[in-house]
Design an enzyme around this catalytic site. Structure first.
Site, PDB file in Angstrom:
ATOM      1  N   ARG A  49      31.184  31.528  83.914  1.00  0.00           N
ATOM      2  CA  ARG A  49      31.705  32.874  83.623  1.00  0.00           C
ATOM      3  C   ARG A  49      33.043  32.809  82.856  1.00  0.00           C
ATOM      4  NH1 ARG A  49      34.264  35.874  87.242  1.00  0.00           N
ATOM      5  NH2 ARG A  49      33.085  35.110  89.034  1.00  0.00           N
ATOM      6  N   LYS A 199      22.429  41.749  65.873  1.00  0.00           N
ATOM      7  CA  LYS A 199      21.980  42.183  64.554  1.00  0.00           C
ATOM      8  C   LYS A 199      22.036  41.023  63.556  1.00  0.00           C
ATOM      9  CE  LYS A 199      21.867  45.986  66.913  1.00  0.00           C
ATOM     10  NZ  LYS A 199      22.955  46.969  66.905  1.00  0.00           N
TER      11      LYS A 199
HETATM   12  C1  LIG Z   1      23.705  47.637  67.865  1.00  0.00           C
HETATM   13  C2  LIG Z   1      25.105  48.042  67.619  1.00  0.00           C
HETATM   14  C3  LIG Z   1      26.039  48.077  68.659  1.00  0.00           C
HETATM   15  C4  LIG Z   1      25.673  47.724  70.087  1.00  0.00           C
HETATM   16  O1  LIG Z   1      25.278  46.382  70.183  1.00  0.00           O
HETATM   17  P1  LIG Z   1      24.231  45.851  71.310  1.00  0.00           P
HETATM   18  O2  LIG Z   1      24.147  44.397  70.965  1.00  0.00           O
HETATM   19  O3  LIG Z   1      22.952  46.618  71.116  1.00  0.00           O
HETATM   20  O4  LIG Z   1      24.843  46.108  72.632  1.00  0.00           O
HETATM   21  C5  LIG Z   1      27.342  48.441  68.347  1.00  0.00           C
HETATM   22  N1  LIG Z   1      27.691  48.779  67.101  1.00  0.00           N
HETATM   23  C6  LIG Z   1      26.810  48.778  66.082  1.00  0.00           C
HETATM   24  C7  LIG Z   1      27.281  49.158  64.715  1.00  0.00           C
HETATM   25  C8  LIG Z   1      25.491  48.407  66.303  1.00  0.00           C
HETATM   26  O5  LIG Z   1      24.622  48.421  65.294  1.00  0.00           O
END
Ligand SMILES: *Cc1c(COP(=O)(O)O)cnc(C)c1O
Length: 376
Positions: A49, A199
């Site tokens: 952690r 992403k």
């Molecule tokens: C997807 C996204 C998030 C959140 O991220 P997670 O990995 O789904 O928790 C925050 N900001 C943007 C611009 C995103 O596209």
């Protein structure tokens, strides 16, 4: 030592392991680490952690890409972003974009209400709006999303950072859609960069992850380290391995996705079935000049279409697409289409005729043909 991001990424930022000569860092699954007879730990790792040796190479690589002092990976983008706001105190004032990633905006409004933080949601691409909202001495943080979901407004990071600094506030930038290939927010004056590594950084739609990168190892960063340690929103070793592996092809993926997005936006601009094409790379985009000045190597792989005929027409177009999967998320190798109004609450500022496109690595000509056929 001044390596290009291509070289940093190709090498994974890591030295080749001395014991075995592995060119890929291994996955360390142990949650705990044994001390020697003198009760010393053999390395920085003591309990997973705090720090996990699989996560460290991904963090080091991301810090180098952003030109930051350190990076921390989290279990998701939301875990990374919410950690920033959880380190603020009741009474602190925050400025955030009116149009931004919906999940974070919804949480932020509720969090600030329940915990007594002041919050102003403003058009952060309008410097006068930011200036008017800043409360010197009370505003602790200006949050930007560059470019901002799902209309791709582009805030001027350097100009906002200058205003914020003069008022004693820090600047955090959600650079998920820009990636370090297009935007170096720390060099423009931001204090903190956040990514949903789910992403583009991972890039293959198979791991949930988030990251923060800091310009300096200051007191605010130490509070964030404590927050991650206590909140426990760390990244698992298998996901850390996937994100590191994905990052090694980040630059080639993102440059290609950006080039395709620009080709698609250009081909569809002025289409009779569309009210607008929202893409910062188009000269007609209201912040094109800022985008051209602040982005490097392209304008990103995300664009949105406003379909003539409202929500129903937009959904019908989405239903006719064959080369785009109808799914949320973005930044993967496959193209996705999403009708944001369907997944956001009724009070969302997102136009109901808007389709968000995440451009993948398919042949861009086939994507254009598919969109034209769906719009016909
Ligand atoms: C997807 C996204 C998030 C959140 O991220 P997670 O990995 O789904 O928790 C925050 N900001 C943007 C611009 C995103 O596209």
């Amino acid at each position: 030592m001044g390596r290009s991001i291509d070289t940093l990424l190709a090498h994974g930022g890591a030295a080749i392991d001395a014991a075995y000569g592995e060119v890929v860092p291994p996955i360390h699954v142990s949650t705990t680490y044994a001390r020697d007879a003198a009760y010393r730990l053999p390395s920085k790792a003591g309990y997973t952690r705090d720090d996990n040796p699989t996560t460290l190479p991904a963090e080091a690589l991301l810090a180098a890409l952003e030109g930051g002092a350190e990076a921390m990976m989290f279990g998701s983008g939301m875990a990374a972003a919410t950690a920033v706001f959880l380190t603020l105190a009741p009474g602190d004032h925050v400025i955030a974009p009116r149009m931004m990633y919906w999940g974070l905006r919804g949480w932020l409004v509720e969090h600030c209400r329940r915990f007594g933080l002041g919050l102003d949601l403003v058009e952060t691409h309008d410097l006068d709006a930011v200036r008017a909202a800043l409360r010197p001495g009370a505003t602790r943080l200006v949050w930007l999303e560059v470019p901002a979901n799902p209309t791709w407004d582009v805030a001027d990071v350097a100009a906002v950072a200058e205003l914020a600094r003069a008022a004693g506030a820090r600047v955090g930038v959600d650079a998920t859609a820009a990636t370090p290939v297009h935007l170096r927010a720390l060099a423009l004056g931001a204090d903190l960069v956040m990514h949903s590594a789910t992403k583009y950084l991972n890039g293959h739609s198979d791991a949930l992850a988030g990251a923060l990168v800091t310009a300096a190892c200051d007191e605010a960063w130490q509070r964030l380290r404590t927050q991650r340690h206590d909140g426990g929103a760390v990244l698992g070793p298998f996901e850390a391995y996937l994100v590191h592996r994905g990052m090694r092809t980040l630059a080639v993926r993102v440059r290609r996705q950006s080039a395709s997005a620009l080709a698609i936006a250009t081909a569809l601009e002025g289409h009779a079935g569309l009210e607008a094409v929202l893409y910062p790379g188009l000269p007609a985009h209201p912040q094109h000049a800022v985008a051209a000045r602040q982005f490097t190597d392209g304008f990103g792989g995300m664009l949105s279409l406003r379909v003539r005929g409202g929500a129903e027409a937009a959904l019908a177009v989405a239903g006719r697409l064959r080369c785009f999967a109808r799914a949320t998320s973005l930044g993967g190798v496959e193209s996705l289409v999403e009708h944001r109004a369907t997944v956001e609450p009724p009070d969302s500022p997102v136009p109901r005729d808007l389709l968000r496109l995440s451009i993948g690595l398919e042949d861009p000509g086939e994507l254009i043909d598919d969109l034209r056929a769906a719009l016909a």
